[in-house]
Design a protein around this motif. Sequence first.
Motif, PDB file in Angstrom:
ATOM      1  N   ASP A 165       0.832  -1.205   0.000  1.00 29.33           N
ATOM      2  CA  ASP A 165       0.000   0.000   0.000  1.00 29.33           C
ATOM      3  C   ASP A 165       0.870   1.260   0.000  1.00 29.33           C
ATOM      4  OD1 ASP A 165      -2.214  -1.682   0.099  1.00 29.33           O
ATOM      5  OD2 ASP A 165      -2.604  -1.331   2.236  1.00 29.33           O
ATOM      6  N   ALA A 166       1.901   1.271   0.841  1.00 28.35           N
ATOM      7  CA  ALA A 166       2.794   2.434   0.923  1.00 28.35           C
ATOM      8  C   ALA A 166       3.529   2.652  -0.399  1.00 28.35           C
ATOM      9  CB  ALA A 166       3.791   2.255   2.065  1.00 28.35           C
ATOM     10  N   ALA A 167       3.958   1.578  -1.028  1.00 25.18           N
ATOM     11  CA  ALA A 167       4.669   1.692  -2.309  1.00 25.18           C
ATOM     12  C   ALA A 167       3.746   2.222  -3.398  1.00 25.18           C
ATOM     13  CB  ALA A 167       5.256   0.340  -2.716  1.00 25.18           C
ATOM     14  N   ARG A 168       2.492   1.749  -3.404  1.00 21.46           N
ATOM     15  CA  ARG A 168       1.526   2.254  -4.397  1.00 21.46           C
ATOM     16  C   ARG A 168       1.291   3.755  -4.200  1.00 21.46           C
ATOM     17  NH1 ARG A 168      -0.772  -2.716  -4.081  1.00 21.46           N
ATOM     18  NH2 ARG A 168      -2.097  -2.213  -2.327  1.00 21.46           N
ATOM     19  N   GLN A 169       1.121   4.164  -2.946  1.00 19.38           N
ATOM     20  CA  GLN A 169       0.896   5.578  -2.664  1.00 19.38           C
ATOM     21  C   GLN A 169       2.122   6.410  -3.050  1.00 19.38           C
ATOM     22  OE1 GLN A 169      -1.995   6.953  -1.811  1.00 19.38           O
ATOM     23  NE2 GLN A 169      -1.016   8.942  -2.008  1.00 19.38           N
ATOM     24  N   ALA A 170       3.298   5.922  -2.702  1.00 19.47           N
ATOM     25  CA  ALA A 170       4.526   6.651  -3.037  1.00 19.47           C
ATOM     26  C   ALA A 170       4.695   6.768  -4.548  1.00 19.47           C
ATOM     27  CB  ALA A 170       5.734   5.961  -2.420  1.00 19.47           C
ATOM     28  N   ALA A 171       4.314   5.726  -5.279  1.00 18.46           N
ATOM     29  CA  ALA A 171       4.434   5.770  -6.746  1.00 18.46           C
ATOM     30  C   ALA A 171       3.598   6.903  -7.328  1.00 18.46           C
ATOM     31  CB  ALA A 171       4.017   4.431  -7.344  1.00 18.46           C
ATOM     32  N   LEU A 172       2.502   7.233  -6.672  1.00 17.51           N
ATOM     33  CA  LEU A 172       1.656   8.332  -7.141  1.00 17.51           C
ATOM     34  C   LEU A 172       2.233   9.694  -6.784  1.00 17.51           C
ATOM     35  CD1 LEU A 172      -1.820   6.910  -6.065  1.00 17.51           C
ATOM     36  CD2 LEU A 172      -0.835   6.918  -8.377  1.00 17.51           C
ATOM     37  N   GLU A 173       3.042   9.720  -5.735  1.00 15.18           N
ATOM     38  CA  GLU A 173       3.523  10.989  -5.201  1.00 15.18           C
ATOM     39  C   GLU A 173       4.940  11.379  -5.640  1.00 15.18           C
ATOM     40  OE1 GLU A 173       3.061  10.897  -0.969  1.00 15.18           O
ATOM     41  OE2 GLU A 173       0.939  10.396  -1.100  1.00 15.18           O
ATOM     42  N   ILE A 174       5.718  10.427  -6.142  1.00 16.68           N
ATOM     43  CA  ILE A 174       7.086  10.776  -6.515  1.00 16.68           C
ATOM     44  C   ILE A 174       7.087  11.682  -7.737  1.00 16.68           C
ATOM     45  CG2 ILE A 174       8.113   8.682  -5.542  1.00 16.68           C
ATOM     46  CD1 ILE A 174       8.408   7.628  -8.409  1.00 16.68           C
ATOM     47  N   ASN A 175       8.206  12.302  -7.954  1.00 14.84           N
ATOM     48  CA  ASN A 175       8.370  13.215  -9.087  1.00 14.84           C
ATOM     49  C   ASN A 175       8.283  12.414 -10.388  1.00 14.84           C
ATOM     50  OD1 ASN A 175       9.174  14.978 -11.046  1.00 14.84           O
ATOM     51  ND2 ASN A 175      10.944  15.757  -9.921  1.00 14.84           N
ATOM     52  N   GLN A 176       7.150  12.508 -11.036  1.00 15.39           N
ATOM     53  CA  GLN A 176       6.910  11.751 -12.264  1.00 15.39           C
ATOM     54  C   GLN A 176       7.633  12.329 -13.479  1.00 15.39           C
ATOM     55  OE1 GLN A 176       5.253   8.832 -12.482  1.00 15.39           O
ATOM     56  NE2 GLN A 176       4.912   8.861 -10.282  1.00 15.39           N
ATOM     57  N   THR A 177       8.243  13.488 -13.316  1.00 17.64           N
ATOM     58  CA  THR A 177       8.933  14.109 -14.449  1.00 17.64           C
ATOM     59  C   THR A 177      10.424  13.774 -14.479  1.00 17.64           C
ATOM     60  OG1 THR A 177       9.345  16.145 -13.217  1.00 17.64           O
ATOM     61  CG2 THR A 177       7.297  16.026 -14.496  1.00 17.64           C
ATOM     62  N   ASP A 178      10.910  13.119 -13.462  1.00 15.87           N
ATOM     63  CA  ASP A 178      12.336  12.798 -13.388  1.00 15.87           C
ATOM     64  C   ASP A 178      12.529  11.295 -13.589  1.00 15.87           C
ATOM     65  OD1 ASP A 178      14.986  12.304 -12.764  1.00 15.87           O
ATOM     66  OD2 ASP A 178      15.021  13.726 -11.098  1.00 15.87           O
ATOM     67  N   PRO A 179      12.980  10.893 -14.776  1.00 16.23           N
ATOM     68  CA  PRO A 179      13.133   9.461 -15.065  1.00 16.23           C
ATOM     69  C   PRO A 179      14.091   8.749 -14.098  1.00 16.23           C
ATOM     70  CG  PRO A 179      13.512  10.776 -17.047  1.00 16.23           C
ATOM     71  CD  PRO A 179      13.338  11.722 -15.916  1.00 16.23           C
ATOM     72  N   GLU A 180      15.101   9.454 -13.611  1.00 15.46           N
ATOM     73  CA  GLU A 180      16.049   8.824 -12.679  1.00 15.46           C
ATOM     74  C   GLU A 180      15.370   8.489 -11.355  1.00 15.46           C
ATOM     75  OE1 GLU A 180      19.760  10.903 -12.234  1.00 15.46           O
ATOM     76  OE2 GLU A 180      19.902  11.245 -14.384  1.00 15.46           O
ATOM     77  N   VAL A 181      14.530   9.389 -10.883  1.00 19.92           N
ATOM     78  CA  VAL A 181      13.791   9.142  -9.638  1.00 19.92           C
ATOM     79  C   VAL A 181      12.853   7.957  -9.821  1.00 19.92           C
ATOM     80  CG1 VAL A 181      12.062  10.097  -8.047  1.00 19.92           C
ATOM     81  CG2 VAL A 181      13.989  11.506  -8.791  1.00 19.92           C
ATOM     82  N   ILE A 182      12.161   7.927 -10.935  1.00 16.50           N
ATOM     83  CA  ILE A 182      11.227   6.832 -11.212  1.00 16.50           C
ATOM     84  C   ILE A 182      11.969   5.498 -11.279  1.00 16.50           C
ATOM     85  CG2 ILE A 182       9.637   5.873 -12.930  1.00 16.50           C
ATOM     86  CD1 ILE A 182       8.955   8.840 -13.635  1.00 16.50           C
ATOM     87  N   GLU A 183      13.082   5.459 -11.979  1.00 13.64           N
ATOM     88  CA  GLU A 183      13.864   4.226 -12.091  1.00 13.64           C
ATOM     89  C   GLU A 183      14.427   3.775 -10.743  1.00 13.64           C
ATOM     90  OE1 GLU A 183      14.136   1.975 -14.574  1.00 13.64           O
ATOM     91  OE2 GLU A 183      12.588   3.263 -15.406  1.00 13.64           O
ATOM     92  N   GLN A 184      14.930   4.722  -9.965  1.00 17.10           N
ATOM     93  CA  GLN A 184      15.459   4.392  -8.646  1.00 17.10           C
ATOM     94  C   GLN A 184      14.351   3.841  -7.749  1.00 17.10           C
ATOM     95  OE1 GLN A 184      18.475   4.140  -7.773  1.00 17.10           O
ATOM     96  NE2 GLN A 184      18.473   4.133  -5.549  1.00 17.10           N
ATOM     97  N   PHE A 185      13.190   4.469  -7.803  1.00 13.72           N
ATOM     98  CA  PHE A 185      12.045   3.999  -7.017  1.00 13.72           C
ATOM     99  C   PHE A 185      11.693   2.561  -7.396  1.00 13.72           C
ATOM    100  CE2 PHE A 185       7.490   3.198  -6.793  1.00 13.72           C
ATOM    101  CZ  PHE A 185       7.258   3.370  -5.440  1.00 13.72           C
ATOM    102  N   LYS A 186      11.569   2.305  -8.681  1.00 12.56           N
ATOM    103  CA  LYS A 186      11.211   0.961  -9.143  1.00 12.56           C
ATOM    104  C   LYS A 186      12.256  -0.068  -8.724  1.00 12.56           C
ATOM    105  CE  LYS A 186       8.476   2.373 -13.127  1.00 12.56           C
ATOM    106  NZ  LYS A 186       8.391   2.419 -14.603  1.00 12.56           N
TER     107      LYS A 186
END
Length: 112
Positions: free
Chosen positions: A39-60
């Motif tokens: 649940d926390a990971a799903r919520q965080a996925a919605l809140e992280i900076n979606q414009t920064d591909p590096e942040v998205i990749e690191q999160f995943k």
Amino acid sequence: MKKAEDAQRLLRTLSTEMPEGWKKDYAGVRNEYRQAMEDAARQAALEINQTDPEVIEQFKKLRDDLFSSLSNHQARWPVLLLSEQRSVEYRQSVQAFEAKHSEFVRFMRQST
């Protein structure tokens, strides 16, 4: 995130103190922990900076590493195998998983 952290603390307490019936409780709390982290990971996925591909990749990567580590730990150490004579390998597995948990939580808090 609070639910996951509470569940993690309870898991640590149950496995350390081993009160009567602890294995049944431990199994249930393991499931609660996994669900709370999902649940926390799903919520965080919605809140992280979606414009920064590096942040998205690191999160995943961190998310996938965490859940892979959790699955491996739980498969290797089913509740029925846990006992007072916990092995060095068990403690190492817990420590490795807790490191992944801490890294993922730290990243989520910094990125959301």
